[in-house]
Scaffold this motif. Structure first.
Motif, PDB file in Angstrom:
ATOM      1  N   PRO A 165       0.743  -1.086   0.021  1.00  8.61           N
ATOM      2  CA  PRO A 165      -0.153  -0.051   0.087  1.00  8.61           C
ATOM      3  C   PRO A 165       0.717   1.244   0.124  1.00  8.61           C
ATOM      4  O   PRO A 165       1.963   1.361   0.628  1.00  8.61           O
ATOM      5  CB  PRO A 165      -0.814  -0.032   1.218  1.00  8.61           C
ATOM      6  N   LEU A 166       0.390   2.133  -0.719  1.00  8.58           N
ATOM      7  CA  LEU A 166       0.875   3.613  -0.774  1.00  8.58           C
ATOM      8  C   LEU A 166       1.138   4.172   0.628  1.00  8.58           C
ATOM      9  O   LEU A 166       0.202   4.179   1.563  1.00  8.58           O
ATOM     10  CB  LEU A 166       0.254   4.528  -1.633  1.00  8.58           C
ATOM     11  N   SER A 167       2.102   4.703   1.224  1.00  8.45           N
ATOM     12  CA  SER A 167       2.716   5.318   2.277  1.00  8.45           C
ATOM     13  C   SER A 167       2.949   6.789   2.155  1.00  8.45           C
ATOM     14  O   SER A 167       3.976   6.682   1.459  1.00  8.45           O
ATOM     15  CB  SER A 167       3.622   4.588   3.013  1.00  8.45           C
ATOM     16  N   LEU A 168       2.184   7.683   2.761  1.00  5.07           N
ATOM     17  CA  LEU A 168       2.721   9.082   2.550  1.00  5.07           C
ATOM     18  C   LEU A 168       3.026   9.702   3.767  1.00  5.07           C
ATOM     19  O   LEU A 168       2.370   9.488   4.937  1.00  5.07           O
ATOM     20  CB  LEU A 168       1.569  10.012   1.934  1.00  5.07           C
ATOM     21  N   ARG A 169       3.953  10.493   3.928  1.00  4.49           N
ATOM     22  CA  ARG A 169       4.540  11.133   5.305  1.00  4.49           C
ATOM     23  C   ARG A 169       4.233  12.724   4.927  1.00  4.49           C
ATOM     24  O   ARG A 169       4.902  13.322   4.132  1.00  4.49           O
ATOM     25  CB  ARG A 169       5.886  10.893   5.623  1.00  4.49           C
ATOM     26  N   SER A 170       3.067  13.174   5.397  1.00  9.71           N
ATOM     27  CA  SER A 170       2.899  14.702   5.474  1.00  9.71           C
ATOM     28  C   SER A 170       3.822  15.526   5.835  1.00  9.71           C
ATOM     29  O   SER A 170       4.740  15.193   7.133  1.00  9.71           O
ATOM     30  CB  SER A 170       1.732  14.960   6.011  1.00  9.71           C
ATOM     31  N   LYS A 171       4.309  16.615   5.210  1.00  7.92           N
ATOM     32  CA  LYS A 171       5.386  17.560   5.799  1.00  7.92           C
ATOM     33  C   LYS A 171       4.544  18.663   6.697  1.00  7.92           C
ATOM     34  O   LYS A 171       5.193  19.253   7.347  1.00  7.92           O
ATOM     35  CB  LYS A 171       6.163  18.223   4.652  1.00  7.92           C
ATOM     36  N   LEU A 172       3.318  18.562   6.506  1.00  9.14           N
ATOM     37  CA  LEU A 172       2.479  19.740   7.242  1.00  9.14           C
ATOM     38  C   LEU A 172       1.322  18.931   7.916  1.00  9.14           C
ATOM     39  O   LEU A 172       0.145  19.188   7.525  1.00  9.14           O
ATOM     40  CB  LEU A 172       2.034  20.743   6.481  1.00  9.14           C
ATOM     41  N   PRO A 173       1.672  17.844   8.826  1.00  6.50           N
ATOM     42  CA  PRO A 173       0.796  17.010   9.271  1.00  6.50           C
ATOM     43  C   PRO A 173      -0.487  17.736  10.055  1.00  6.50           C
ATOM     44  O   PRO A 173      -1.464  17.009  10.265  1.00  6.50           O
ATOM     45  CB  PRO A 173       1.379  15.946  10.166  1.00  6.50           C
ATOM     46  N   ALA A 174      -0.169  18.827  10.605  1.00  6.23           N
ATOM     47  CA  ALA A 174      -1.078  19.528  11.555  1.00  6.23           C
ATOM     48  C   ALA A 174      -2.018  20.452  10.696  1.00  6.23           C
ATOM     49  O   ALA A 174      -2.547  21.328  11.364  1.00  6.23           O
ATOM     50  CB  ALA A 174      -0.359  20.015  12.704  1.00  6.23           C
ATOM     51  N   THR A 175      -1.620  20.769   9.527  1.00  4.13           N
ATOM     52  CA  THR A 175      -2.278  21.821   8.829  1.00  4.13           C
ATOM     53  C   THR A 175      -3.670  21.144   7.895  1.00  4.13           C
ATOM     54  O   THR A 175      -3.375  20.153   7.036  1.00  4.13           O
ATOM     55  CB  THR A 175      -1.101  22.259   7.649  1.00  4.13           C
ATOM     56  N   GLY A 176      -4.654  21.891   8.179  1.00  2.00           N
ATOM     57  CA  GLY A 176      -5.813  21.346   7.573  1.00  2.00           C
ATOM     58  C   GLY A 176      -6.536  22.475   6.447  1.00  2.00           C
ATOM     59  O   GLY A 176      -5.631  23.288   6.010  1.00  2.00           O
ATOM     60  N   THR A 177      -7.485  22.464   6.085  1.00  2.56           N
ATOM     61  CA  THR A 177      -8.315  23.432   5.484  1.00  2.56           C
ATOM     62  C   THR A 177      -8.296  24.868   6.018  1.00  2.56           C
ATOM     63  O   THR A 177      -8.281  24.819   7.205  1.00  2.56           O
ATOM     64  CB  THR A 177      -9.645  22.870   4.936  1.00  2.56           C
ATOM     65  N   SER A 178      -7.757  25.938   5.303  1.00  2.00           N
ATOM     66  CA  SER A 178      -7.482  26.884   5.797  1.00  2.00           C
ATOM     67  C   SER A 178      -8.934  27.779   6.311  1.00  2.00           C
ATOM     68  O   SER A 178      -9.799  27.347   5.749  1.00  2.00           O
ATOM     69  CB  SER A 178      -7.088  28.125   4.794  1.00  2.00           C
ATOM     70  N   ILE A 179      -8.930  28.698   7.144  1.00  2.00           N
ATOM     71  CA  ILE A 179     -10.019  29.081   8.125  1.00  2.00           C
ATOM     72  C   ILE A 179     -10.612  30.144   6.858  1.00  2.00           C
ATOM     73  O   ILE A 179     -12.093  30.268   6.964  1.00  2.00           O
ATOM     74  CB  ILE A 179      -9.707  29.893   9.208  1.00  2.00           C
ATOM     75  N   PHE A 180      -9.783  30.763   5.832  1.00  2.00           N
ATOM     76  CA  PHE A 180     -10.487  31.376   4.821  1.00  2.00           C
ATOM     77  C   PHE A 180     -11.535  30.607   3.880  1.00  2.00           C
ATOM     78  O   PHE A 180     -12.404  30.886   3.510  1.00  2.00           O
ATOM     79  CB  PHE A 180      -9.232  31.925   4.051  1.00  2.00           C
ATOM     80  N   SER A 181     -10.875  29.421   3.651  1.00  2.00           N
ATOM     81  CA  SER A 181     -11.774  28.527   2.869  1.00  2.00           C
ATOM     82  C   SER A 181     -12.919  28.197   3.472  1.00  2.00           C
ATOM     83  O   SER A 181     -14.173  27.988   2.889  1.00  2.00           O
ATOM     84  CB  SER A 181     -11.008  27.214   2.341  1.00  2.00           C
ATOM     85  N   VAL A 182     -12.924  27.974   4.768  1.00  2.00           N
ATOM     86  CA  VAL A 182     -13.944  27.371   5.511  1.00  2.00           C
ATOM     87  C   VAL A 182     -15.026  28.474   5.863  1.00  2.00           C
ATOM     88  O   VAL A 182     -16.148  28.185   5.390  1.00  2.00           O
ATOM     89  CB  VAL A 182     -13.505  27.107   6.959  1.00  2.00           C
ATOM     90  N   MET A 183     -14.679  29.555   6.111  1.00  2.00           N
ATOM     91  CA  MET A 183     -15.675  30.633   6.113  1.00  2.00           C
ATOM     92  C   MET A 183     -16.101  31.147   4.886  1.00  2.00           C
ATOM     93  O   MET A 183     -17.461  31.443   4.611  1.00  2.00           O
ATOM     94  CB  MET A 183     -14.946  31.984   6.760  1.00  2.00           C
ATOM     95  N   SER A 184     -15.462  31.248   3.763  1.00  2.00           N
ATOM     96  CA  SER A 184     -15.973  31.573   2.448  1.00  2.00           C
ATOM     97  C   SER A 184     -16.930  30.549   1.872  1.00  2.00           C
ATOM     98  O   SER A 184     -17.975  30.859   1.082  1.00  2.00           O
ATOM     99  CB  SER A 184     -14.690  31.606   1.439  1.00  2.00           C
ATOM    100  N   ALA A 185     -16.685  29.287   2.212  1.00  2.00           N
ATOM    101  CA  ALA A 185     -17.750  28.040   1.801  1.00  2.00           C
ATOM    102  C   ALA A 185     -19.002  28.247   2.684  1.00  2.00           C
ATOM    103  O   ALA A 185     -20.033  28.127   2.002  1.00  2.00           O
ATOM    104  CB  ALA A 185     -17.010  26.882   2.058  1.00  2.00           C
ATOM    105  N   LEU A 186     -19.017  28.583   3.883  1.00  2.00           N
ATOM    106  CA  LEU A 186     -20.060  28.830   4.894  1.00  2.00           C
ATOM    107  C   LEU A 186     -20.738  29.843   4.213  1.00  2.00           C
ATOM    108  O   LEU A 186     -21.930  30.197   4.059  1.00  2.00           O
ATOM    109  CB  LEU A 186     -19.647  29.027   6.088  1.00  2.00           C
TER     110      LEU A 186
END
Length: 385
Positions: A2-23
């Motif tokens: 299986p493909l194994s990926l190691r994130s370089k920014l594991p704590a980074t999710g969708t930005s608050i700007f994207s979240v609020m604009s979508a809302l």
């Protein structure tokens, strides 16, 4: 396997700007969250860019930027701040200010280095530091005026400190550095190898008779600094993504080593258009009064609500506390504001790594007056608890 990926920014999710604009889109809200204008740019600038395309400026320009634009930037900075940057060796055109910040950090910070940032901080700073392998050291700005705590900075500086990242006018804190602040920063960094990256994209949005204290204005600091600007913010064209980095030749050489392998170059026709547009200084000299009027309107609308308006010394954002309305976390309150009132904002807690929450939200007033008035009508429905 299986493909194994190691994130370089594991704590980074969708930005608050994207979240609020979508809302905002989901609920048909007036969007005062993300920092972009909803009014048109100057038609003369569109005409100049169109003319540049018709003149054939549609292929790769020089990696460091069209020389005419670099010369225009150097002339503007010398006129405003009294420092003569060499367009050939000390001015680099970038794909927006975010790329200038990212590239400067990648070029100048190394694994094992510490980079000091002041929080609340624009959300691209810390990820860029981590991607360079360096360690971000977050120092909180004082509350509620969002100013640098100088004793805390002095205590944080150590032999591993490689860079200090400052932002004036501050986003999201809306404070501005004073001449005394620059003198103190000079004293703190004198005799050290520390480089300063100064994010100054809101340079033309300083209010109440104050002047923008660019690090370019301060000779000793300028010798160890990267000063970053943005035409997206200055000329209301955020989607064009054109910024620049100013720095002494030795620092610029390192930035350009990374720049050429990050984006290589920037839209040529837009650069030619901007170079012509900059020949008329009134096009940026009029901005403080333009945005001051919008700030006045925004503050007057908020004054008619139970929100408590905080000072705004610069940028095109206005902060407000909502403690008289509710005590839920800022992220929850901002989402409730979208759902129940129909106005989108940004919670300031999103700009702290540890989620520090002073119950503050951020409004963008770089909008048409009609947009601000529409938001004001909805916000007037807010009631104190």
């Amino acid at each position: 396997m299986p493909l194994s990926l190691r994130s370089k920014l594991p704590a980074t999710g969708t930005s608050i700007f994207s979240v609020m604009s979508a809302l905002a889109m989901q609920h048909g809200a007036v969007n005062l969250g993300q920092g972009f204008p909803d009014y048109p740019i100057d038609p003369a600038l569109i005409d100049l860019v169109t003319a540049a395309m018709r003149a054939g400026h549609n292929q790769y320009p020089l990696s460091a930027g069209v020389m005419a634009l670099r010369e225009a930037i150097a002339e503007k900075v010398a006129r405003l701040y009294g420092r003569a940057y060499d367009p050939e060796h000390e001015v680099t055109v970038t794909t927006g200010a975010t790329q200038a910040i990212y590239t400067s950090i990648q070029a100048l910070a190394h694994p094992g280095d510490e980079v000091i940032v002041f929080e609340p901080a624009y959300d691209s700073y810390v990820p860029a530091i981590r991607l360079a392998g360096a360690t971000p050291v977050a120092l909180p700005l004082t509350f509620p005026d969002y100013r640098i705590d100088w004793p805390a900075l002095r205590a944080a500086v150590n032999p591993r400190t490689r860079m200090i990242l400052v932002n004036t006018p501050n986003n999201p804190g809306t404070s501005v550095l004073s001449a005394d602040d620059l003198d103190t920063l000079t004293a703190v960094t004198r005799g050290t190898p520390i480089v300063i990256v100064s994010d100054e994209v809101y340079e033309h949005m300083v209010f109440d008779g104050a002047r923008h204290e660019s690090l370019a204005r301060h000779g000793e600091l300028a010798e160890r600094s990267v000063v970053i600007g943005s035409f997206g913010k200055t000329f209301h064209a955020t989607g064009w993504k054109v910024g620049y980095a100013l720095a002494p030749g030795a620092i610029t050489a390192e930035i350009r080593r990374v720049h050429q392998f990050t984006v290589f170059t920037v839209n040529g026709a837009v650069q030619h258009g901007l170079a012509e547009f900059l020949k008329d200084p009134s096009r940026y000299e009029s901005l403080p009064s333009f945005f001051a009027a919008k700030r006045t309107l925004m503050r007057s609308l908020l004054a008619a609500t139970p929100l408590d308006v905080l000072p705004c010394g610069g940028s095109y954002f206005q902060l407000a506390r909502y403690e008289r309305i509710g005590d839920e976390p800022a992220a929850d309150f901002a989402q409730r504001l979208v759902r129940e009132i129909g106005v989108a904002t940004i919670p300031l807690s999103a700009f702290y790594q540890d989620g520090t929450d002073h119950r503050v939200i951020r409004f963008c007033f770089a909008k048409r007056d009609e947009t601000l008035l529409a938001a004001g009508e909805r916000l007037a429905r807010l009631r104190a608890s």
